[in-house]
Design an enzyme around this catalytic site. Sequence first.
Site, PDB file in Angstrom:
ATOM      1  N   CYS A   1      61.267  16.614  31.557  1.00 25.57           N
ATOM      2  CA  CYS A   1      61.680  15.463  31.271  1.00 25.57           C
ATOM      3  C   CYS A   1      62.664  15.388  29.922  1.00 25.57           C
ATOM      4  O   CYS A   1      61.498  16.719  28.964  1.00 25.57           O
ATOM      5  CB  CYS A   1      60.047  14.254  31.221  1.00 25.57           C
ATOM      6  SG  CYS A   1      59.659  14.203  32.542  1.00 25.57           S
TER       7      CYS A   1
ATOM      8  N   HIS B   1      61.623   8.112  27.576  1.00 28.25           N
ATOM      9  CA  HIS B   1      60.787   9.493  27.854  1.00 28.25           C
ATOM     10  C   HIS B   1      61.357   9.473  29.490  1.00 28.25           C
ATOM     11  O   HIS B   1      61.306   8.458  30.297  1.00 28.25           O
ATOM     12  CB  HIS B   1      59.262   9.176  27.462  1.00 28.25           C
ATOM     13  CG  HIS B   1      58.266  10.411  28.426  1.00 28.25           C
ATOM     14  ND1 HIS B   1      57.657  11.108  28.153  1.00 28.25           N
ATOM     15  CD2 HIS B   1      58.929  11.250  29.832  1.00 28.25           C
ATOM     16  CE1 HIS B   1      57.018  11.836  29.121  1.00 28.25           C
ATOM     17  NE2 HIS B   1      57.812  12.364  29.727  1.00 28.25           N
TER      18      HIS B   1
ATOM     19  N   THR C   1      55.271  10.208  22.240  1.00 26.63           N
ATOM     20  CA  THR C   1      54.994  10.174  23.862  1.00 26.63           C
ATOM     21  C   THR C   1      55.009  12.456  23.927  1.00 26.63           C
ATOM     22  O   THR C   1      54.505  12.634  23.309  1.00 26.63           O
ATOM     23  CB  THR C   1      56.270  10.013  24.463  1.00 26.63           C
ATOM     24  OG1 THR C   1      55.832  10.406  26.192  1.00 26.63           O
ATOM     25  CG2 THR C   1      56.974  11.173  24.231  1.00 26.63           C
TER      26      THR C   1
END
Length: 180
Positions: free
Chosen positions: A42, A59, A36
């Site tokens: 995040c 995520h 990712t």
Amino acid sequence: MKVYTTDRSNDRSEPERIKVGVADYAVAHAGSTLVTSGLGSCVGIALADVEAGVAGLAHAMLPSASAELKREEAADDVHPDVWKYVDTAVPELVRELADAGAERARIEGRLAGGSAMFEFESSAGAVGERNVAAAREALDASGIPLIDSDIGGDYGRSLSFDVEAGELSIRRAHGETHVI
């Protein structure tokens, strides 16, 4: 022109790369790598049962889902926004890993992200800090030990999670790579 394909029927030597988007997740078995990018505030939640060869990566964008979303999840359907929120993504990821063959008692966690990307901060604190706190709390509530983390700062990260080894490689925006 080079052609890229996901058909690996002729080449089994290279690990499968599975991309995880924002507010998304994936569960995979040994021989795969979960990736990712774009982690700022995040958090990347990487969970693995190395012995079973099963791992997952979520995520998540925000610390907590609304009470309405949590009620909808209780109806036994997975709401599409479950992966957007740390407090709903962690228990769902644990469940997905168990369904894929992981032994709950052997699952270990790693965290990355939670940066302070912007000067803006609410009275509840910066989103990145709140995401990290929510992840720690959700892992603890799920009985998942946090093995290591690479959190905070003011820079973005990209992750590569080797399912077989259970190693999370973190590439920081300023070029440094760290493995946990």
